[in-house]
Design a protein around this motif. Structure first.
Motif, PDB file in Angstrom:
ATOM      1  N   ARG A 156     -21.062  67.380 -56.012  1.00  0.00           N
ATOM      2  CA  ARG A 156     -21.557  66.493 -57.069  1.00  0.00           C
ATOM      3  C   ARG A 156     -22.399  65.398 -56.418  1.00  0.00           C
ATOM      4  NH1 ARG A 156     -20.226  70.310 -59.411  1.00  0.00           N
ATOM      5  NH2 ARG A 156     -18.583  70.549 -60.971  1.00  0.00           N
ATOM      6  N   ASP A 157     -23.579  65.180 -56.937  1.00  0.00           N
ATOM      7  CA  ASP A 157     -24.502  64.186 -56.395  1.00  0.00           C
ATOM      8  C   ASP A 157     -24.707  64.361 -54.887  1.00  0.00           C
ATOM      9  OD1 ASP A 157     -24.630  62.957 -58.960  1.00  0.00           O
ATOM     10  OD2 ASP A 157     -22.698  62.023 -58.532  1.00  0.00           O
ATOM     11  N   GLY A 158     -24.825  65.595 -54.469  1.00  0.00           N
ATOM     12  CA  GLY A 158     -25.124  65.861 -53.071  1.00  0.00           C
ATOM     13  C   GLY A 158     -23.967  65.710 -52.108  1.00  0.00           C
ATOM     14  N   VAL A 159     -22.746  65.544 -52.633  1.00  0.00           N
ATOM     15  CA  VAL A 159     -21.581  65.390 -51.758  1.00  0.00           C
ATOM     16  C   VAL A 159     -20.537  66.436 -52.140  1.00  0.00           C
ATOM     17  CG1 VAL A 159     -19.789  63.818 -50.940  1.00  0.00           C
ATOM     18  CG2 VAL A 159     -21.991  62.914 -51.672  1.00  0.00           C
TER      19      VAL A 159
END
Lengths: 331, 385
Positions: free
Chosen positions: A117-120
Motif C-alpha cells: 500500500r502506497d509503495g510499502v
C-alpha cells in the motif's frame, strides 16, 4: 569504469542472476535450472552474466544473494547482502511497478502473496504446508498428461469448458484428474481446470484473508503460463500484469538492496574458477544432533551454519578440516 | 481422584518440561518427599521419540510431553505428573498413559484435572505422600508461585532488552546464572533478594536502543509460547533482529486469572477486544485476539501469532485476527508449529516480517501507519487505507 551491482536468486528449481547499473537498469540477465546443485548453477549464471557485460567499462562493486540457497551462495560469492526472497521480490517489483498493490508469486516449491500500500509492503503470506499450489505440482501433472509444461498455457486458452478439478491437495487433484480423463473430458479442458485449481488453491490458502486490490503483478516461474494468468483474472476480476523480467524480480531486488547498502568490495567473476565444496555432518555432541554444514574454499574452511551452540561448529569444523587436511596431505 | 501409584516404592517422580518452569514445579514436587527425576533437556531426540509414538494428527505439545515422559522413564522415573488444559489437552494425560503402557513401561500417573485449585488436588498428592498436610502444601504453593513470579519478571526483562545488548550473549549469561540460583531458593526472602539483585545486574548490562526499534507482541497457544524449543527459539531470533519482544502469556498471569477471577478476566478481554471477539473462543483464543487489538492500540509495530498445527481454539482466533489485520492494515505473522525442526522457513518469514515493519516505519506519513495507532475508539473505525 562505472559501478555495477550483482544480484543472484538461487531457488529450488531455477537460479537467476542480474547485473544492474547505478540507475537500476539491467545490463545482463541469466536464468537456468538449479538441478540440485546451487554452487554449480551459480557458476554457470556468472559465466552467462560475464559474457554480457563489458568488463572494461563496468565493475561489480557489490553483491546480493537471495532465494533458498542465499546463505550458501552468499558465502561463495562473498556477498555484501544476503536477503530473504520476500523482501527481495517486493523491492524488485516496486522498482518496476511503483503503483502495484498486490504481488502474486508462484515459484517451483513455494508461493507467496505480498500486499503493498502506497509503495510499502504491509502484509505478506507464504504457503505453509504443501506444494499443491506451486510450479512443481503443475510439472508433475504435465508429465502425467504427457504435455510439455511450457505448452500448458496454449492448451488452457483453447478450452471452452474447463473441467472442475479439486486443487486442495496434490493427491486429491491427481486422482480427480485421472477420473475426469477416464470419463471423457478433453485434454484442453482438463489443463484449463488444472490452472483454475492452482489459482483456487492459491487464493484460498496463501491469499486467505488478504485484501486483493489492483494493480496486481504476477511473477515467478508459473506466471509464464498464460492459462494460470487467465484463471487469476477470472477469479479476481482484475487485470493481471506479468513483467517480461518477472522471473528475475528476486535477483533484481537483491541487486538493488546491495546497491543501496553502501557496502562495496570489488567483485571478480574469476570466483567461477575457485573450487567450493560443502560438507554436511551431524554434530553428535548431544542428542540434539544438529546438522552442521561447512563450506570449504579450496579445501579451507570458509563458512558454516546449522549449529545451535558454538561447540557444535567447532566440533564439526575440526573433524572436517582434519579429514580434508589428511586428504590433501596424501595427494 | 485420578491417580494411579506405581506398584512399589520408592517413587521417582517426573513431569514434562515447559520453558524454565521445571524450577517451581520441582519445588512443589519436593513436597511429595520422593526422588525427582527431571527429563533430560529438550533435544531433537525428545521430539523424535515423542512423535514416533503419538497419533499423527495430535498437536505438538502432546508429542513433546510424551517425549519428555519416555526420556524420564528411561532415566528411572516411575511416577509421572500431567496437568489438564482448556482444550483437548485436558484429555492428553489419559491417552499418554495408555500409549506408555502399550509400550511396556511400568509406572504410576498423577493427573491433575479440573483447574489450578490446590484443594482439588491435595487428595492425589496425599496418596503419594501421606505425611503431606494442606498447610504444608499451601505454603509450598505460595513459595512456588513467588518463584514463578521472579522467573517471569526476569524473563520479561530479558525479552524486552536482549535484542539491544552491546556484547553478544551478555543477557543470556546473567539469565543462566539467575536460573541456577533461583532453583536453590527455598524461602520468600531469598527469592525476592535474587530477583532484585539479578534485575539490577540485567539493568547494568550496556545496551544500545536504536530510535527505530521494533516492538512486537507474541500471542497464541500457551505451550508453544512458553516452550522455546517448540517454537524454534522464536523470541531469541526476534531479539537478534533488534526487536523488543513482549509476551503476556506466562504462568504467573495464568495463575492470577484462574479460579474465581477467570470469568471476570474473560469478560474484560472481550470488552477490550474492539468487538473482534463477542464470546469466549476457548483456551487462549480470546486472549490472542483481545491482546492483539490492545497491542495495536498501544502502537506496537506488529504481532506474531503462534500455534501448534491444528490447534482448534487458535484457529478460531485466526478468523478474527485476519479481519483485524485487514481492516486496520496491522501486520500479524501467523506461524504453525509441528514436528519440523528446520529453522530456515521460520527465519525467512521473520526476516521478511521485520524488513516489512521497518519499511513501514520509514514512511511516517503513510496513511496505513496512522490508522490503528493509539487514537481510535473501539468499534468506531473501518480502515479506508
Amino acid at each position: 569504469m562505472s559501478k555495477a551491482y550483482l544480484g543472484v536468486d538461487v531457488g529450488s528449481i531455477s537460479t537467476k542472476g542480474v547485473v544492474i547499473d547505478a540507475d537500476g537498469e539491467v545490463l545482463a540477465r541469466s536464468y537456468l535450472w538449479t538441478e540440485g546443485n546451487p554452487v554449480r548453477a551459480v557458476k554457470r549464471v556468472l559465466a552467462e552474466l560475464e559474457a554480457q557485460v563489458d568488463g572494461d567499462a563496468v565493475e561489480v562493486v557489490s553483491v546480493g544473494t537471495t532465494g533458498s540457497a542465499r546463505e550458501l551462495t552468499g558465502a561463495v560469492l562473498g556477498a555484501q547482502v544476503v536477503k530473504n526472497e520476500i523482501t527481495a521480490h517486493a523491492v524488485g517489483t516496486l522498482s518496476r511497478h511503483p503503483d502495484v498493490r498486490t504481488i502474486f508469486e508462484i515459484g517451483g516449491q513455494d508461493s507467496k502473496i505480498i500486499i503493498v500500500r502506497d509503495g510499502v509492503p504491509v502484509d505478506y503470506a507464504m504457503n505453509t504446508l504443501c506444494a499443491a499450489g506451486t510450479g512443481s505440482f503443475l510439472s508433475s501433472q504435465a508429465r502425467r498428461l504427457d504435455v510439455p509444461v511450457e505448452e500448458f498455457g496454449e492448451h488452457a486458452l483453447r478450452s471452452k469448458r474447463p473441467t472442475k478439478i479439486a486443487g486442495r491437495c496434490t493427491v486429491f487433484a491427481e486422482s480427480d484428474l485421472v477420473h475426469k480423463a477416464q470419463i471423457g473430458h478433453k485434454l484442453d479442458d482438463i489443463i484449463a481446470g488444472l490452472c483454475a485449481a492452482i489459482v483456487g488453491n492459491y487464493l484460498n490458502n496463501v491469499g486467505k484473508g488478504k485484501e486483493v486490490l489492483g494493480p496486481i503483478v504476477f511473477q515467478g516461474g508459473v506466471s509464464k503460463n498464460v492459462g494460470v494468468v487467465r484463471a487469476f483474472e477470472k477469479a479476481t476480476g482484475h487485470e493481471i500484469q506479468v513483467d517480461d523480467d518477472g522471473h528475475l524480480m528476486g535477483a533484481l531486488g537483491v541487486a538493488l538492496v546491495a546497491r543501496d547498502s553502501g557496502l562495496e568490495t570489488p567483485f571478480s567473476f574469476g570466483v567461477r574458477d575457485v573450487t567450493f565444496e560443502t560438507v554436511g555432518e551431524e554434530c553428535s555432541g548431544c542428542p540434539n544432533d544438529c546438522e552442521v554444514v561447512i563450506v570449504l574454499r579450496e579445501g579451507a574452511y570458509l563458512d558454516g551454519w546449522g549449529n545451535r551452540c558454538p561447540r557444535g561448529m567447532e566440533r564439526v569444523r575440526e573433524r572436517v578440516c582434519a579429514q580434508e587436511g589428511s586428504l590433501a596431505g596424501a595427494e | 481422584m485420578s491417580t494411579q501409584l506405581p506398584a512399589s516404592r520408592p517413587f521417582k517422580v517426573s513431569f514434562p518440561h515447559m520453558g524454565n518452569y521445571s524450577i517451581p514445579v520441582r519445588l512443589l514436587a519436593e513436597q511429595l518427599e520422593c526422588e525427582i527425576v527431571l527429563p533430560p533437556k529438550m533435544t531433537r531426540r525428545t521430539l523424535e521419540v515423542g512423535a514416533r509414538h503419538s497419533p499423527e494428527f495430535v498437536c505438538i505439545p502432546f508429542k513433546y510431553n510424551l517425549g519428555n515422559y519416555i526420556e524420564a522413564l528411561e532415566k528411572g522415573a516411575n511416577l509421572l505428573i500431567q496437568a489438564g488444559g482448556g482444550c483437548r489437552f485436558g484429555y492428553y494425560g489419559e491417552v499418554q498413559e495408555a500409549i506408555l503402557r502399550d509400550l511396556g513401561y511400568d509406572f504410576g500417573m498423577v493427573r491433575l484435572l479440573g483447574g489450578w485449585k490446590l484443594r482439588d488436588h491435595i487428595g492425589d498428592f496425599k496418596r503419594v505422600n501421606p505425611r503431606l498436610t494442606m498447610l504444608r502444601a499451601l505454603k509450598a504453593y505460595k513459595l512456588a508461585l513467588r518463584q514463578t513470579q521472579a522467573l517471569d519478571r526476569i524473563e520479561d526483562y530479558v525479552r524486552r532488552n536482549a535484542g539491544f545488548e552491546v556484547q553478544d550473549g551478555a543477557f543470556e549469561e546473567v539469565h543462566e546464572a539467575f536460573l541456577g540460583e533461583l532453583d536453590t531458593a527455598r524461602d520468600m526472602r531469598t527469592m525476592a533478594e535474587i530477583e532484585s539483585r539479578y534485575l539490577g545486574e540485567l539493568e547494568a548490562i550496556p545496551t544500545e536502543r536504536p530510535d527505530d526499534l521494533l516492538r512486537i507482541g507474541i500471542v497464541g497457544e500457551l505451550y508453544v509460547l512458553m516452550e522455546p524449543f517448540s517454537n524454534l527459539f522464536v523470541e531469541k531470533e526476534l531479539a537478534k533482529r533488534g526487536v523488543e519482544v513482549h509476551r503476556f502469556v506466562t504462568v504467573s498471569n495464568m495463575v492470577e486469572h484462574s479460579g474465581r477471577k477467570h470469568t471476570a478476566h474473560l469478560d474484560e478481554l472481550i470488552a477490550k477486544s474492539g468487538d473482534y471477539v463477542r464470546y469466549h473462543l476457548g483456551a487462549d483464543g480470546t486472549e490472542s485476539v483481545s491482546m492483539t487489538y490492545q497491542l495495536m492500540q498501544q502502537g506496537f509495530d506488529g504481532v506474531l501469532h503462534l500455534k501448534p498445527f491444528g490447534c482448534m481454539p487458535e484457529v478460531n482466533a485466526m478468523a478474527s485476527l485476519q479481519r483485524l489485520s485487514r481492516e486496520h492494515t496491522f501486520p500479524i505473522l501467523f506461524i504453525s508449529y509441528d514436528a519440523q525442526t528446520s529453522e530456515t522457513g521460520l527465519k525467512t518469514r521473520l526476516d521478511a516480517f521485520c524488513d516489512m515493519l521497518r519499511m513501514r516505519k520509514q514512511r511516517p506519513g503513510d496513511a496505513a501507519m496512522a490508522d490503528g495507532a493509539e487514537t481510535l475508539a473501539p468499534g468506531a473505525e473501518r480502515s479506508t487505507a
